[in-house]
Design an enzyme around this catalytic site. Structure first.
Site, PDB file in Angstrom:
ATOM      1  N   ASP A 159      25.827   7.893  43.746  1.00  0.00           N
ATOM      2  CA  ASP A 159      26.396   8.829  44.728  1.00  0.00           C
ATOM      3  C   ASP A 159      26.773  10.145  44.045  1.00  0.00           C
ATOM      4  O   ASP A 159      26.999  11.152  44.714  1.00  0.00           O
ATOM      5  CB  ASP A 159      27.658   8.226  45.369  1.00  0.00           C
ATOM      6  N   LYS A 197      21.117   2.362  54.576  1.00  0.00           N
ATOM      7  CA  LYS A 197      20.779   2.458  53.151  1.00  0.00           C
ATOM      8  C   LYS A 197      20.017   1.212  52.692  1.00  0.00           C
ATOM      9  O   LYS A 197      19.041   1.295  51.958  1.00  0.00           O
ATOM     10  CB  LYS A 197      22.053   2.669  52.312  1.00  0.00           C
ATOM     11  N   GLN A 251      30.980   2.233  49.858  1.00  0.00           N
ATOM     12  CA  GLN A 251      31.002   3.018  51.092  1.00  0.00           C
ATOM     13  C   GLN A 251      32.433   3.484  51.403  1.00  0.00           C
ATOM     14  O   GLN A 251      33.364   2.682  51.434  1.00  0.00           O
ATOM     15  CB  GLN A 251      30.445   2.176  52.256  1.00  0.00           C
TER      16      GLN A 251
END
Ligand code: NAD
Length: 301
Positions: free
Chosen positions: A128, A61, A105
């Protein structure tokens, strides 16, 4: 483009190519922002602990941010960090006006409540799309951050001009990050969308009979080669989300990735299919970047 039911030849849905197109478009948008005196979009990622897979995902990412000229900040935290200290870090980033998007994460260590952490991220920075506010807005068809993998699948369907309206879409798997949002997006009054949707899962009875009725079959369960030729009808469009690592004597690493669909068994029966790797996978990071760009442009909140 011909309607997929009428195609006799299978077409590979090239997610790698679509993802590259999306990333190039994002890069162009960043150049435009900078030209107009705005700052670069900025994504912050929090990584707790030393889980190998998580490190790989976060590094990918960060690398992707660099490639589209975003700023990125990676905050590495010790695996023994307390829940309250982690929440304080999230709060600090929520309050930092220089940061547009924040991802934590997953998975987190067992002593930390993932739901609590996910819900502590400001909905306006939740690129997200996991926060209940964003999920709720998505369900109500309001502007929101859509989880990246389902958003990537919609983008593939859109760019290949696959006619979904009125079709029967069967989604296998009901996770919060893939299956459930996917079923909502495919039922929406939009294009792609307007499908009649059936969501099936591990407790579904006579699953084969249902999958055989699918015009569009989206598979997200994490079971290698689960879908075979006896579970589908001719001309189906298949989206294979699964990523399963299996041993291989043909690769240098000794491993390779395969999907939830037995590609070789179904390839002569379907009209469209996403390969694994190179299908849905590359789209996920591209759509995360897209959400971050939208945040920087204040297009959602
Ligand atoms: P998950 O484990 O959270 O959910 C799996 C779902 O599959 C559950 O809802 C369960 O009910 C269902 N399921 C399990 N066995 C089943 C069976 N025999 N019959 C019917 N349903 C069954 O998984 P997830 O996070 O949604 O991920 C699914 C797969 O997609 C995994 O392989 C994962 O690695 C992959 N994935 C890929 C991407 C990507 O970027 N390509 C992103 C997320 C997940």
């Amino acid at each position: 483009m011909e309607e997929y039911q009428e195609c006799n030849i299978m077409i590979l849905l090239d997610g790698k190519k679509v993802a590259l197109d999306v990333r190039n478009e994002i890069s162009d948008q960043v150049s435009l922002l900078l030209k107009n005196g705005h700052k670069r979009p900025h994504l912050a990622a929090i990584l707790v602990g030393n889980d190998g897979a998580s490190q790989t995902y976060v590094n990918a990412k960060v690398k992707a941010c660099k490639e589209v000229n975003f700023q990125s900040t990676l905050l590495r935290l010790d695996e023994n960090i307390t829940e309250s200290d982690l929440l304080a870090e999230v709060e600090r980033i929520n309050d930092d006006s220089a940061i547009d998007g924040l991802i934590v994460q997953l998975p987190l260590p067992d002593h930390i409540d993932e739901k609590k952490v996910t819900q502590s991220i400001s909905p306006s920075k939740d690129v997200d799309g996991f926060h209940p506010v964003n999920i709720g807005k998505m369900v109500l068809n309001l502007p929101s951050y859509v989880p990246a993998t389902p958003a990537g699948i919609i983008e593939i369907l859109r760019r290949y001009n696959i006619n979904c309206s009125g079709k029967h879409c069967v989604v296998i798997g009901r996770s919060h990050i893939v299956g459930s949002p996917m079923s909502i997006l495919m039922a929406k009054n939009s294009n792609p969308g307007n499908c009649t949707v059936t969501l099936v899962h591990s407790k579904t009875k006579r699953l084969h009979e249902i999958t055989k009725m699918a015009d569009i079959l989206i598979v997200a369960i994490g079971k290698k080669n689960f879908v075979n030729e006896d579970m589908i009808k001719d001309g189906v469009c298949i989206i294979d989300v699964g990523i399963n690592r299996v041993k291989s004597d043909k690769t240098k690493s000794g491993w390779k990735l395969i999907g939830d669909v037995d590609f070789d068994a179904v390839k002569n029966k379907c009209s469209y299919i996403t390969p694994v790797p190179g299908g849905v996978g590359p789209m996920t990071i591209a759509m995360l970047l897209n959400n971050t760009l939208n945040s920087a442009k204040k297009e959602i909140y």
